[in-house]
Write a protein that holds these residues in place. Structure first.
Motif, PDB file in Angstrom:
ATOM      1  N   LEU A 129       2.986  11.900  -5.034  1.00 35.50           N
ATOM      2  CA  LEU A 129       3.302  10.491  -4.847  1.00 35.50           C
ATOM      3  C   LEU A 129       4.642  10.326  -4.131  1.00 35.50           C
ATOM      4  O   LEU A 129       4.822   9.407  -3.343  1.00 35.50           O
ATOM      5  CB  LEU A 129       3.338   9.794  -6.212  1.00 35.50           C
ATOM      6  CG  LEU A 129       3.318   8.266  -6.223  1.00 35.50           C
ATOM      7  CD1 LEU A 129       2.053   7.734  -5.570  1.00 35.50           C
ATOM      8  CD2 LEU A 129       3.417   7.747  -7.654  1.00 35.50           C
ATOM      9  N   GLU A 130       5.551  11.254  -4.377  1.00 32.87           N
ATOM     10  CA  GLU A 130       6.871  11.167  -3.761  1.00 32.87           C
ATOM     11  C   GLU A 130       6.843  11.423  -2.263  1.00 32.87           C
ATOM     12  O   GLU A 130       7.812  11.122  -1.565  1.00 32.87           O
ATOM     13  CB  GLU A 130       7.826  12.167  -4.438  1.00 32.87           C
ATOM     14  CG  GLU A 130       8.212  11.815  -5.857  1.00 32.87           C
ATOM     15  CD  GLU A 130       7.114  12.124  -6.856  1.00 32.87           C
ATOM     16  OE1 GLU A 130       6.142  12.800  -6.489  1.00 32.87           O
ATOM     17  OE2 GLU A 130       7.237  11.669  -8.020  1.00 32.87           O
ATOM     18  N   SER A 131       5.744  11.985  -1.749  1.00 36.34           N
ATOM     19  CA  SER A 131       5.653  12.245  -0.310  1.00 36.34           C
ATOM     20  C   SER A 131       5.312  10.994   0.483  1.00 36.34           C
ATOM     21  O   SER A 131       5.401  10.988   1.706  1.00 36.34           O
ATOM     22  CB  SER A 131       4.598  13.322  -0.037  1.00 36.34           C
ATOM     23  OG  SER A 131       3.287  12.839  -0.320  1.00 36.34           O
ATOM     24  N   LEU A 132       4.912   9.932  -0.211  1.00 35.49           N
ATOM     25  CA  LEU A 132       4.601   8.675   0.453  1.00 35.49           C
ATOM     26  C   LEU A 132       5.884   7.868   0.665  1.00 35.49           C
ATOM     27  O   LEU A 132       6.866   8.053  -0.040  1.00 35.49           O
ATOM     28  CB  LEU A 132       3.624   7.852  -0.392  1.00 35.49           C
ATOM     29  CG  LEU A 132       2.253   8.456  -0.681  1.00 35.49           C
ATOM     30  CD1 LEU A 132       1.456   7.510  -1.575  1.00 35.49           C
ATOM     31  CD2 LEU A 132       1.494   8.722   0.608  1.00 35.49           C
ATOM     32  N   PRO A 133       5.893   6.943   1.632  1.00 34.97           N
ATOM     33  CA  PRO A 133       7.026   6.027   1.753  1.00 34.97           C
ATOM     34  C   PRO A 133       7.225   5.262   0.445  1.00 34.97           C
ATOM     35  O   PRO A 133       6.265   5.012  -0.292  1.00 34.97           O
ATOM     36  CB  PRO A 133       6.601   5.090   2.891  1.00 34.97           C
ATOM     37  CG  PRO A 133       5.609   5.868   3.673  1.00 34.97           C
ATOM     38  CD  PRO A 133       4.891   6.729   2.697  1.00 34.97           C
ATOM     39  N   ALA A 134       8.448   4.886   0.175  1.00 38.84           N
ATOM     40  CA  ALA A 134       8.776   4.279  -1.121  1.00 38.84           C
ATOM     41  C   ALA A 134       7.957   3.031  -1.396  1.00 38.84           C
ATOM     42  O   ALA A 134       7.491   2.823  -2.528  1.00 38.84           O
ATOM     43  CB  ALA A 134      10.268   3.956  -1.175  1.00 38.84           C
ATOM     44  N   ASP A 135       7.760   2.167  -0.375  1.00 36.59           N
ATOM     45  CA  ASP A 135       7.020   0.919  -0.617  1.00 36.59           C
ATOM     46  C   ASP A 135       5.544   1.193  -0.892  1.00 36.59           C
ATOM     47  O   ASP A 135       4.937   0.557  -1.762  1.00 36.59           O
ATOM     48  CB  ASP A 135       7.191  -0.055   0.547  1.00 36.59           C
ATOM     49  CG  ASP A 135       6.850   0.560   1.892  1.00 36.59           C
ATOM     50  OD1 ASP A 135       6.504   1.758   1.952  1.00 36.59           O
ATOM     51  OD2 ASP A 135       6.945  -0.168   2.913  1.00 36.59           O
ATOM     52  N   LEU A 136       4.955   2.160  -0.197  1.00 35.18           N
ATOM     53  CA  LEU A 136       3.554   2.495  -0.441  1.00 35.18           C
ATOM     54  C   LEU A 136       3.393   3.178  -1.799  1.00 35.18           C
ATOM     55  O   LEU A 136       2.428   2.912  -2.529  1.00 35.18           O
ATOM     56  CB  LEU A 136       3.025   3.388   0.680  1.00 35.18           C
ATOM     57  CG  LEU A 136       1.549   3.787   0.590  1.00 35.18           C
ATOM     58  CD1 LEU A 136       0.646   2.556   0.526  1.00 35.18           C
ATOM     59  CD2 LEU A 136       1.164   4.667   1.776  1.00 35.18           C
ATOM     60  N   ALA A 137       4.329   4.043  -2.162  1.00 35.44           N
ATOM     61  CA  ALA A 137       4.266   4.703  -3.468  1.00 35.44           C
ATOM     62  C   ALA A 137       4.359   3.687  -4.596  1.00 35.44           C
ATOM     63  O   ALA A 137       3.638   3.786  -5.601  1.00 35.44           O
ATOM     64  CB  ALA A 137       5.399   5.729  -3.586  1.00 35.44           C
ATOM     65  N   ALA A 138       5.232   2.687  -4.434  1.00 42.44           N
ATOM     66  CA  ALA A 138       5.359   1.643  -5.453  1.00 42.44           C
ATOM     67  C   ALA A 138       4.066   0.843  -5.568  1.00 42.44           C
ATOM     68  O   ALA A 138       3.650   0.468  -6.671  1.00 42.44           O
ATOM     69  CB  ALA A 138       6.522   0.722  -5.111  1.00 42.44           C
ATOM     70  N   ALA A 139       3.407   0.577  -4.430  1.00 48.93           N
ATOM     71  CA  ALA A 139       2.141  -0.160  -4.456  1.00 48.93           C
ATOM     72  C   ALA A 139       1.052   0.652  -5.141  1.00 48.93           C
ATOM     73  O   ALA A 139       0.210   0.106  -5.846  1.00 48.93           O
ATOM     74  CB  ALA A 139       1.725  -0.524  -3.029  1.00 48.93           C
ATOM     75  N   VAL A 140       1.051   1.972  -4.931  1.00 55.34           N
ATOM     76  CA  VAL A 140       0.075   2.836  -5.605  1.00 55.34           C
ATOM     77  C   VAL A 140       0.307   2.813  -7.109  1.00 55.34           C
ATOM     78  O   VAL A 140      -0.631   2.680  -7.902  1.00 55.34           O
ATOM     79  CB  VAL A 140       0.169   4.276  -5.060  1.00 55.34           C
ATOM     80  CG1 VAL A 140      -0.660   5.226  -5.929  1.00 55.34           C
ATOM     81  CG2 VAL A 140      -0.320   4.334  -3.619  1.00 55.34           C
ATOM     82  N   LYS A 141       1.556   2.942  -7.538  1.00 56.73           N
ATOM     83  CA  LYS A 141       1.875   2.923  -8.969  1.00 56.73           C
ATOM     84  C   LYS A 141       1.451   1.606  -9.610  1.00 56.73           C
ATOM     85  O   LYS A 141       0.980   1.582 -10.750  1.00 56.73           O
ATOM     86  CB  LYS A 141       3.373   3.125  -9.171  1.00 56.73           C
ATOM     87  CG  LYS A 141       3.864   4.524  -8.865  1.00 56.73           C
ATOM     88  CD  LYS A 141       5.376   4.614  -9.087  1.00 56.73           C
ATOM     89  CE  LYS A 141       5.910   5.997  -8.757  1.00 56.73           C
ATOM     90  NZ  LYS A 141       7.389   6.069  -8.923  1.00 56.73           N
ATOM     91  N   ALA A 142       1.633   0.509  -8.873  1.00 56.22           N
ATOM     92  CA  ALA A 142       1.283  -0.808  -9.408  1.00 56.22           C
ATOM     93  C   ALA A 142      -0.203  -1.111  -9.300  1.00 56.22           C
ATOM     94  O   ALA A 142      -0.661  -2.137  -9.791  1.00 56.22           O
ATOM     95  CB  ALA A 142       2.088  -1.896  -8.683  1.00 56.22           C
ATOM     96  N   GLY A 143      -0.966  -0.242  -8.632  1.00 56.76           N
ATOM     97  CA  GLY A 143      -2.404  -0.462  -8.475  1.00 56.76           C
ATOM     98  C   GLY A 143      -2.742  -1.539  -7.468  1.00 56.76           C
ATOM     99  O   GLY A 143      -3.823  -2.124  -7.518  1.00 56.76           O
ATOM    100  N   ARG A 144      -1.841  -1.799  -6.519  1.00 57.52           N
ATOM    101  CA  ARG A 144      -2.077  -2.865  -5.544  1.00 57.52           C
ATOM    102  C   ARG A 144      -2.842  -2.395  -4.320  1.00 57.52           C
ATOM    103  O   ARG A 144      -3.266  -3.213  -3.513  1.00 57.52           O
ATOM    104  CB  ARG A 144      -0.742  -3.495  -5.113  1.00 57.52           C
ATOM    105  CG  ARG A 144      -0.085  -4.302  -6.219  1.00 57.52           C
ATOM    106  CD  ARG A 144       1.130  -5.069  -5.740  1.00 57.52           C
ATOM    107  NE  ARG A 144       2.290  -4.220  -5.554  1.00 57.52           N
ATOM    108  CZ  ARG A 144       2.890  -4.002  -4.389  1.00 57.52           C
ATOM    109  NH1 ARG A 144       2.412  -4.560  -3.295  1.00 57.52           N
ATOM    110  NH2 ARG A 144       3.956  -3.224  -4.305  1.00 57.52           N
ATOM    111  N   VAL A 145      -3.017  -1.086  -4.145  1.00 55.04           N
ATOM    112  CA  VAL A 145      -3.775  -0.569  -3.004  1.00 55.04           C
ATOM    113  C   VAL A 145      -4.795   0.443  -3.499  1.00 55.04           C
ATOM    114  O   VAL A 145      -4.489   1.271  -4.370  1.00 55.04           O
ATOM    115  CB  VAL A 145      -2.850   0.071  -1.947  1.00 55.04           C
ATOM    116  CG1 VAL A 145      -1.936  -0.970  -1.332  1.00 55.04           C
ATOM    117  CG2 VAL A 145      -2.036   1.214  -2.525  1.00 55.04           C
ATOM    118  N   PRO A 146      -6.014   0.425  -2.965  1.00 60.35           N
ATOM    119  CA  PRO A 146      -7.030   1.399  -3.366  1.00 60.35           C
ATOM    120  C   PRO A 146      -6.852   2.710  -2.609  1.00 60.35           C
ATOM    121  O   PRO A 146      -6.018   2.837  -1.713  1.00 60.35           O
ATOM    122  CB  PRO A 146      -8.339   0.704  -2.976  1.00 60.35           C
ATOM    123  CG  PRO A 146      -7.958  -0.149  -1.813  1.00 60.35           C
ATOM    124  CD  PRO A 146      -6.545  -0.606  -2.058  1.00 60.35           C
ATOM    125  N   GLY A 147      -7.679   3.686  -2.956  1.00 62.34           N
ATOM    126  CA  GLY A 147      -7.596   4.987  -2.307  1.00 62.34           C
ATOM    127  C   GLY A 147      -7.862   4.933  -0.824  1.00 62.34           C
ATOM    128  O   GLY A 147      -7.350   5.763  -0.062  1.00 62.34           O
TER     129      GLY A 147
END
Length: 385
Positions: free
Chosen positions: A114-132
């Protein structure tokens, strides 16, 4: 919303060491994994595990059109038609949890943390705002050096993740804008084209300056914006929740109310008013400079030429952009392209690009015709006999 199914439903064993653990995925009842593990790290999804992780690929990632990642409902929200309910509830919470699981699975398949993603995209993944599917698209875009560079900029990243043809559409608008604008001016002015060449030049300059923004502002986006500060006012909070395009399809786990969709039109209208007014100030300023330069060289031209009214033309063009251009491009990007053309032609990118090119060219030409009529109607341009 499409429910993920897996191409391999057999039970799989992964031997890390000696501890047995049975994992039954609660949101995907057909997917079970027997795991014997002894983690050296507390992070579940990490590429550093000393094992071989089998590839589980959700079949809807492979075979379904892009719209499979979006929620259902004619309004694009999660809770019914007419723009969604704008609320959350159990359904939205379940969608977000499902998004998070999908995205983490994609990361595991790609051997990425998860840390390899940009910070904003990683935060969206953690929050469940973007699908796979969004994470998959990010990995695909990263393969291109040009796209990888553009993904560093938030505005481009949000638009490219929502629409993989976004840059092509920018090129379409800016590339054909000058030709369609000139053709429309010739069609409307006919025999007066040469007499009104100063008006034509001003219009073309304004159009080129504004074309990019007309693609940029109404483009559907994947929202990766950070949360608002607690001190933000009610107006800022309201517009923060509005989509970029009033008609865009909402991702699963996100919904927009009818009021928020109307807010998108109002917000983009205000921005386009500023863009249109500024572009017109530049265009009419350049035109007046050229007219005055020609007056010095050609004395006969001085009698028949007059300066283009700067302030009134600029305000008129700003209003035109805020109303006509705003609505046309919102409908084009959100309804015609995202809701109609892309689901039908998702697997035929060349055909989709060609049709988008034709539709956008026609829209640009129509806009040019409407501007000439509007400019004459409000009196900022007069017919010269």
């Amino acid at each position: 919303m499409a429910v993920a199914s897996f191409s391999n439903l057999a039970t799989h064993s992964l031997s890390f060491h000696d501890q047995s653990h049975f994992y039954n995925h609660s949101s995907l009842p057909n997917f079970t994994v027997n795991i014997r593990r002894n983690f050296t790290s507390s992070r579940l999804f990490t590429p550093n595990l000393a094992c071989s992780i089998p590839i589980f690929r959700p079949t809807h990632f492979l075979h379904s059109p892009t719209t499979a990642i979006f929620s259902t409902g004619s309004g694009g929200g999660n809770h019914g038609s007419g723009g969604g309910a704008g609320g959350g509830g159990d359904d939205e919470a379940e969608d977000r949890e499902h998004n998070r699981e999908e995205a983490l699975l994609v990361l595991a398949q790609a051997g990425r943390s998860l840390e390899s993603l940009p910070a904003d995209l990683a935060a969206a993944v953690k929050a469940g705002r973007v699908p796979g599917s969004i994470v998959t698209r990010f990995f695909e875009l990263e393969k291109s050096p040009v796209f990888r560079w553009l993904l560093k900029f938030g505005g481009f990243k949000e638009r490219m993740l929502a629409d993989d043809l976004f840059l092509a559409k920018v090129a379409m608008e800016c590339g054909v804008g000058i030709f369609t604008k000139t053709a429309a001016e010739l069609e409307r002015r006919k025999e007066n084209f040469s007499k009104e060449l100063d008006f034509v030049l001003a219009d073309v300059v304004m159009a080129i300056v504004a074309d990019f923004m007309l693609v940029w502002l109404p483009a559907p986006t994947v929202s990766l914006r950070p949360p608002l500060a607690l001190s933000a006012g009610p107006i800022a909070k309201f517009f923060y929740g509005c989509p970029e395009n009033a008609f865009q399809v909402a991702l699963a786990g996100t919904s927009y109310s009818l009021l928020q969709r109307i807010g998108a039109i109002v917000r983009n209208g205000a921005k386009l008013f500023a863009v249109g007014t500024g572009a017109s100030l530049v265009g009419t300023g350049v035109t007046n400079a050229l007219i005055n330069a020609r007056k010095v060289v050609d004395k006969s031209f001085a009698a028949e030429a007059e300066d283009v009214p700067v302030i009134s033309t600029s305000v008129a063009y700003g209003v035109y952009m805020a109303v006509s251009s705003n609505l046309r491009y919102q409908i084009l990007a959100g309804i015609i392209e995202q809701r109609i053309l892309e689901p039908l032609l998702h697997e035929h990118k060349l055909v989709l690009s060609a049709i988008c090119f034709a539709v956008r060219t026609g829209n640009t030409f129509l806009g040019s015709l409407l501007w000439v009529d509007y400019a004459r109607w409000v009196g900022v341009q007069k017919i010269r006999e």
